[in-house]
Design a protein around this motif. Structure first.
Motif, PDB file in Angstrom:
ATOM      1  N   ALA A 193       0.829  -1.202   0.000  1.00 54.45           N
ATOM      2  CA  ALA A 193       0.000   0.000   0.000  1.00 54.45           C
ATOM      3  C   ALA A 193       0.863   1.253   0.000  1.00 54.45           C
ATOM      4  N   MET A 194       1.941   1.229   0.789  1.00 55.62           N
ATOM      5  CA  MET A 194       2.806   2.408   0.828  1.00 55.62           C
ATOM      6  C   MET A 194       3.522   2.585  -0.507  1.00 55.62           C
TER       7      MET A 194
ATOM      8  N   CYS B 288       1.194   4.032  -3.076  1.00 51.71           N
ATOM      9  CA  CYS B 288       0.913   5.448  -2.829  1.00 51.71           C
ATOM     10  C   CYS B 288       2.144   6.302  -3.080  1.00 51.71           C
ATOM     11  N   ALA B 289       3.203   5.703  -3.587  1.00 53.22           N
ATOM     12  CA  ALA B 289       4.445   6.421  -3.903  1.00 53.22           C
ATOM     13  C   ALA B 289       5.074   7.046  -2.674  1.00 53.22           C
ATOM     14  N   LEU B 290       4.948   6.385  -1.529  1.00 53.87           N
ATOM     15  CA  LEU B 290       5.552   6.934  -0.324  1.00 53.87           C
ATOM     16  C   LEU B 290       7.010   6.515  -0.266  1.00 53.87           C
ATOM     17  N   PRO B 291       7.900   7.458   0.048  1.00 55.54           N
ATOM     18  CA  PRO B 291       9.288   7.079   0.194  1.00 55.54           C
ATOM     19  C   PRO B 291       9.429   6.161   1.409  1.00 55.54           C
TER      20      PRO B 291
ATOM     21  N   PHE C  57       7.658   5.517  -5.209  1.00 54.21           N
ATOM     22  CA  PHE C  57       8.126   6.896  -5.101  1.00 54.21           C
ATOM     23  C   PHE C  57       9.168   7.208  -6.175  1.00 54.21           C
TER      24      PHE C  57
ATOM     25  N   GLU D 289       7.647   7.488  -9.677  1.00 57.23           N
ATOM     26  CA  GLU D 289       6.827   8.693  -9.826  1.00 57.23           C
ATOM     27  C   GLU D 289       7.692   9.943  -9.793  1.00 57.23           C
ATOM     28  N   TRP D 290       8.764   9.886  -9.024  1.00 55.24           N
ATOM     29  CA  TRP D 290       9.675  11.035  -8.995  1.00 55.24           C
ATOM     30  C   TRP D 290      10.235  11.281 -10.388  1.00 55.24           C
TER      31      TRP D 290
ATOM     32  N   GLY E 271      -2.002  10.955  -6.692  1.00 57.73           N
ATOM     33  CA  GLY E 271      -1.290  10.529  -5.488  1.00 57.73           C
ATOM     34  C   GLY E 271      -2.149  10.714  -4.243  1.00 57.73           C
ATOM     35  N   ALA E 272      -2.812  11.869  -4.136  1.00 63.75           N
ATOM     36  CA  ALA E 272      -3.626  12.129  -2.958  1.00 63.75           C
ATOM     37  C   ALA E 272      -4.811  11.173  -2.897  1.00 63.75           C
TER      38      ALA E 272
ATOM     39  N   ALA F 278      -3.724   7.746  -1.761  1.00 64.74           N
ATOM     40  CA  ALA F 278      -3.523   7.639  -0.317  1.00 64.74           C
ATOM     41  C   ALA F 278      -4.837   7.278   0.359  1.00 64.74           C
TER      42      ALA F 278
ATOM     43  N   LEU G 126      14.746   7.990   7.201  1.00 67.31           N
ATOM     44  CA  LEU G 126      13.378   7.645   7.583  1.00 67.31           C
ATOM     45  C   LEU G 126      13.366   6.542   8.629  1.00 67.31           C
TER      46      LEU G 126
ATOM     47  N   ILE H  12       9.121  17.409  -5.107  1.00 67.22           N
ATOM     48  CA  ILE H  12       8.364  16.164  -5.194  1.00 67.22           C
ATOM     49  C   ILE H  12       8.587  15.320  -3.942  1.00 67.22           C
TER      50      ILE H  12
ATOM     51  N   TYR I 157       5.705  14.077  -1.169  1.00 66.16           N
ATOM     52  CA  TYR I 157       5.423  12.697  -0.801  1.00 66.16           C
ATOM     53  C   TYR I 157       5.807  12.388   0.642  1.00 66.16           C
TER      54      TYR I 157
END
Lengths: 674, 312
Positions: free
Chosen positions: A392-393, A396-399, A404, A407-408, A440-441, A444, A540, B102, B106
């Motif tokens: 899921a993360m 959602c393109a989460l780093p 991510f 998409e970047w 992206g939003a 999420a 992170l 970007i 995110y």
């Protein structure tokens, strides 16, 4: 044993076919059939990887041609960079889904589990063959084989829903292949040969080239599930068994993207900028609408299927930007955009594969796909929950996960397009970026819902309450995919150049510097941008440790944490129905974007299809009583009319009846006297 | 890769922003109290609240899960990361490999993801509803935020936040109308993200931004409050760092750094005061109709993009 890449590829296809064949042979003993087909699938996947990796790493393709059984079409095989990428993606996911199937298919024991091994392996073998053949005839043969094998996977459950979905899939897939056939025949009529090699050298007039491209775009787009040709996808993918859904959503839709790239860029060389713009626009609309429809779903596999529409849209945005770049002479931009598209193609295969396998594990244990009946599974299936959370993360393109990174790069390519291009590109690039941000939003919300409704809170049904962790092989496949999602995100500085090489093999020109040391670069000197995924991942992981340490120091031996009692419910006793429902969760979005939801029903060909079916049924219902109307009804009406005339005699007055008697007597007397 | 000075600067900047966060939220509370004709608890109340919460026991519902437990750490940690990477004391970012437009978008999404998931994972119906609303607000804000930043990024030709800020601060006249409107649009999204009326009421727990906090208690609640406070400060500094980089250090000389260290809290105070004044002169809007208001922000951003295209 050392084989050439093509040798490994042949071995891989043969292994998958053997898996299919042995499944039939051992149909009597289902256990054996399941184990054999999944073992051969794993081996076939490994062999496929062995075929793809050397080509990707060295950049040296391989080609071979045989005289096939048909004089008009030689069997030409060409394992170039793009084909190797596809072979790699197919093999990797095939390997892991075959592993997963070893446990999962037992659920189907007694319902023709052997047939599943047959269709699954044939399906994979057809896809592998499809991406490497270099001849239009054989391409179509394998395309049909792929569609047909997957059709049988869709209708496997044989219930009303899956048969209906299968019919819709069958029709749309074949409408698509007819368009592709026409496109290839136009090319054939100009080149005189069915070999792709002869298509590449063609000099077509712009009108003919555009016609071919649009036909192929629509045909392959139907396979890719882009809006507005997507309506089969959210019905067909969930109906298939979950590892089949994973292969269909993770890989088969990419065959559509592959076809668009093959025809648009490889064969026709992206001649006009408006082609790319068309692909970009369709991609952007698919991305937003796909995820918007996904988040309104309550069935977890349908949600995932709609999200496939979204991700195909994101990939197409990259492809479109790449085609625009090629057509307008921005080769570096084209390479960056295509690289982003290929990276996302690879990533989506990983995380969507993972999530469909996760949905399969849930289905396997809780026996429902309805999120309103799930809940609380994180406690009972912790490893599945963890793997699904990673998926899921990533989606959602989460780093720091892989979504991510791709998409970047997509953002950077669009940004470069908006910065360097002509007016049209300066308008389209930022517009596409805004659509990507909106996507992206929305994603999420969609995946917080998917994870939260399934794994959090209280179980909403008895099945969910008694679920347990999935069997080892399934968990292993999911965790491996989760690890790959993390690695291909964190390890992006090493992976990105690989995808960049695939992109440059199509665009020509110098290699784009997309990574340097531990840092990713946009590769364009006009608009430098960088991000370091390993550092980001490290920070992170480290950042939450700081408050943890702080707590340990400040609190020391404070009162221990307590997990007890119910959630607060305004003083009432909490019941398990007191929770936010899947529909309620997304309700504000459904309200705010109501117009776009209405569009779904008006745009969908499925609605037209249903209307057509309705009209046919109504027509049949009209034809059937035609006999009644034309033959029987007139007779009945005639009889009734006569009867009414006769009924006039019946006046109900006894004097009239006396008169009748007198008249009758007189008449009889007259006859007798005569 | 960053050198040692930059790492020290980044950590210092993160810590200072973190320490300022309760003060700024305290100022917001005081402004609200005064505008309601109340005396209010004093600007230091949020520090006292946090100190008290850290001493309490952590109690959670039995059904709450791992995400609920991990979320305070993830949220505070990620916000701290963003605070370190922003251009705050200096023109450019101390961690340039993170300060990308970007990447920032995110990372904010990561915070939002965990924040709302924690609401659902608490098992509370209020938390779940708050989570849905929080994410919905994100959907409404995100396009405006990206587009307004995109305009200035296109003007400067880079998505690196430090470079954008440095380029803009040097010269507003390169595209005055576009930059001005982009700033307005971005300020609008910052205002929403700070959890202000008419969109939200950050202090009321049944409201959006703190809805998912319903079930948190003790130290977890303190960490969450700290994380959300830091989010407000980071959003304000985001606006200042990119669009209004005045008073920041042009070099790493101690004197200019000291000046920047004085200017930073004052600028933040100005933003929070302004936001507080605007907020408290508004009425609460109906949530389902929020999208009608956010169109205004998106319209501003789109207008600034048009101005950029025409070169104004």
């Amino acid at each position: 044993m050392s084989l050439t890449p093509l040798g490994y590829l042949l071995l891989s296809v043969l292994l998958f076919l053997a898996g299919a064949g042995l499944s039939i042979v051992s149909a009597r003993c289902e256990r054996l059939a399941i184990n054999l087909s999944s073992l051969l699938g794993v081996l076939g996947g490994a062999a496929g990887l062995a075929a793809a990796l050397p080509v990707l790493l060295t950049g040296q393709g391989a080609a071979m041609a045989f005289d096939g059984p048909f004089a008009f079409a030689r069997f030409t095989v060409r394992l170039d960079m793009l084909a190797a990428l596809m072979v790699g993606v197919i093999s990797l996911l095939a390997l892991l889904t075959s592993l997963y199937a070893q446990s999962y298919v037992r659920e189907y024991a007694g319902r023709g589990a052997w047939a599943m091994g047959l269709f699954m392996n044939t399906f994979i073998a057809a896809m592998l063959a499809l991406v490497v053949v270099d001849n239009a005839f054989w391409f179509l043969v394998f395309f049909e084989a792929m569609s047909l094998a997957s059709y049988f996977l869709v209708i496997f459950d044989q219930d009303e829903e899956s048969v209906g979905a299968g019919l819709l899939y069958f029709l749309i897939a074949h409408a698509g292949s007819v368009l592709i056939m026409i496109a290839f025949f136009i090319l054939y009529s100009h080149s005189g040969s069915l070999d792709f090699a002869s298509f590449r050298g063609l000099k077509l007039s712009p009108a003919v080239a555009s016609l071919v491209f649009v036909l192929a775009f629509l045909g392959f787009g139907a396979k890719a599930g882009m809006v507005p040709l997507h309506s089969w996808l959210p019905r067909a993918h969930p109906a298939a068994p979950s590892h089949g859904s994973a292969m269909m959503s993770g890989v088969m839709v990419k065959i559509g993207v592959f076809g668009i790239v093959k025809v648009g860029i490889d064969l026709l060389g992206a001649q006009a900028a408006w082609w790319g713009l068309l692909v970009l626009a369709v991609g952007a609309v698919s991305a937003v609408l796909g995820v918007l429809y996904a988040l309104a779903e309550q069935d977890i596999k349908r949600l995932l299927a709609y999200s496939t529409v979204e991700n195909v849209g994101i990939i197409l945005m990259g492809v479109g930007a790449g085609m625009i770049g090629l057509a307008t002479g921005h080769v570096a931009l084209a390479a960056l955009a295509l690289m982003a598209a290929f990276y996302h193609l690879f990533n989506h295969a990983l995380f969507k594969g993972l999530m469909f396998l996760g949905a399969g594990a849930i289905l396997f244990r809780a026996h429902t796909r309805d999120m309103a009946l799930l809940g609380g599974l994180a406690r009972r299936m912790p490893q599945t929950a963890l793997a699904f959370l990673v998926g899921a993360m990533a989606i959602c393109a989460l780093p720091p996960f892989n979504g991510f990174v791709s998409e970047w790069y997509s953002y950077q390519a669009l940004f470069a397009m908006g910065h360097d291009g002509d007016f049209m590109m300066r308008l389209a690039g930022p517009a596409a970026m805004v659509m990507l941000a909106l996507t992206g939003a929305l994603a999420a919300l969609c995946f917080v819902k998917a994870w939260g409704m399934t794994f959090s809170g209280q179980p909403q049904s008895a099945h969910a309450e008694h679920a347990e962790e999935a069997p080892f092989a399934m968990v292993l496949a999911m965790l491996l995919l989760a690890v790959l999602c993390a690695l291909s995100g964190i390890g992006a500085p090493w992976l990105a150049p690989l995808f960049a090489r695939v992109a440059t093999s199509l665009t020509g020109g110098a290699a784009v510097p997309v990574a340097q040391g531990l840092t990713l670069h946009s590769g364009l000197f006009n608009t430098p941008a960088s991000v370091s995924t390993p550092m980001l991942a490290l920070l992170l992981v480290a950042a939450p440790i700081v408050p943890l340490l702080f707590m340990a120091v400040v609190r020391g031996g404070g009162v221990p944490r307590r997990h007890a009692g119910d959630a607060w419910a305004c003083g009432y006793v909490t019941e398990k129905t007191m929770t936010v429902s899947p529909q309620g969760f997304a309700q504000p979005v459904r309200f705010m974007f109501a117009a776009l939801y209405r569009l779904r029903d008006t745009l969908s060909p499925a609605a037209g299809f249903r209307r057509g079916l309705g009209a046919t049924v109504a027509g049949a219902a009209r034809v059937e009583p035609l006999w009644d109307e034309r033959l029987i009804a007139p007779i009945v009406a005639g009889v009734q009319r006569i009867a009414r005339r006769i009924a006039v005699l019946q006046r109900g007055d006894f004097r009239v009846y006396c008169l009748y008697v007198v008249v009758a007597l007189v008449t009889l007397l007259l006859i007798a006297v005569r | 890769m960053p050198n040692l000075t930059m790492i020290v600067l980044a950590v210092a900047q993160g810590v200072i922003l973190l320490l300022l966060a309760p003060l700024m939220t305290g100022v917001s509370r005081m402004i609200r109290a005064r505008m309601h004709s109340r005396r209010g608890p004093g600007v230091l109340q949020d520090y006292r609240d946090l100190a008290k919460l850290f001493k309490r026991q952590d109690v959670a519902p039995a059904v709450s899960g791992g995400v609920f437990r991990a979320a305070p750490y993830v949220i505070l940690g990620t916000m701290f990361l963003l605070a370190m990477a922003l251009p705050a004391f200096t023109r450019t970012s101390p961690l340039p490999f993170l300060a990308d437009l970007i990447t920032f978008a995110y990372l904010f999404a990561l915070v939002r993801f965990f924040f709302s998931l924690s609401g659902i994972d608490s098992g509370s119906a209020f938390g779940g509803l708050g989570a849905g609303r929080e994410l919905t607000l994100g959907i409404l804000v995100e396009p405006t935020m990206i587009l307004s930043l995109l305009v200035v990024a296109l003007i400067e030709g880079t998505t690196n936040l430090g470079a954008i800020g440095a380029g803009i601060g040097g010269n507003y006249l390169q595209a005055p109308a576009a930059i001005g409107l982009a700033m307005l649009a971005f300020a609008f999204t910052v205002f929403i993200e700070m959890g202000k009326l008419p969109f939200d009421m950050a202090e009321a727990e049944q409201e959006l931004q703190e809805g998912p906090l319903t079930e948190y208690s003790g130290p977890s609640l303190a960490l969450m409050k700290l994380g959300l406070g830091l989010k407000k400060v980071v959003m304000a500094q985001f606006l200042l760092g990119v669009f209004l980089p005045f008073g920041v250090a042009a070099s790493l000389a101690p004197a200019s750094l000291a000046l920047a260290a004085v200017a930073l809290p004052l600028k933040l105070l100005a933003v929070f005061t302004l936001a507080g004044l605007i907020e408290n002169s508004m009425a609460r809007g109906r949530f389902l109709l929020t999208s009608r208001v956010t169109w205004v922000g998106f319209g501003l951003a789109a207008l600034s993009f048009v101005f950029y295209l025409t070169g104004l």
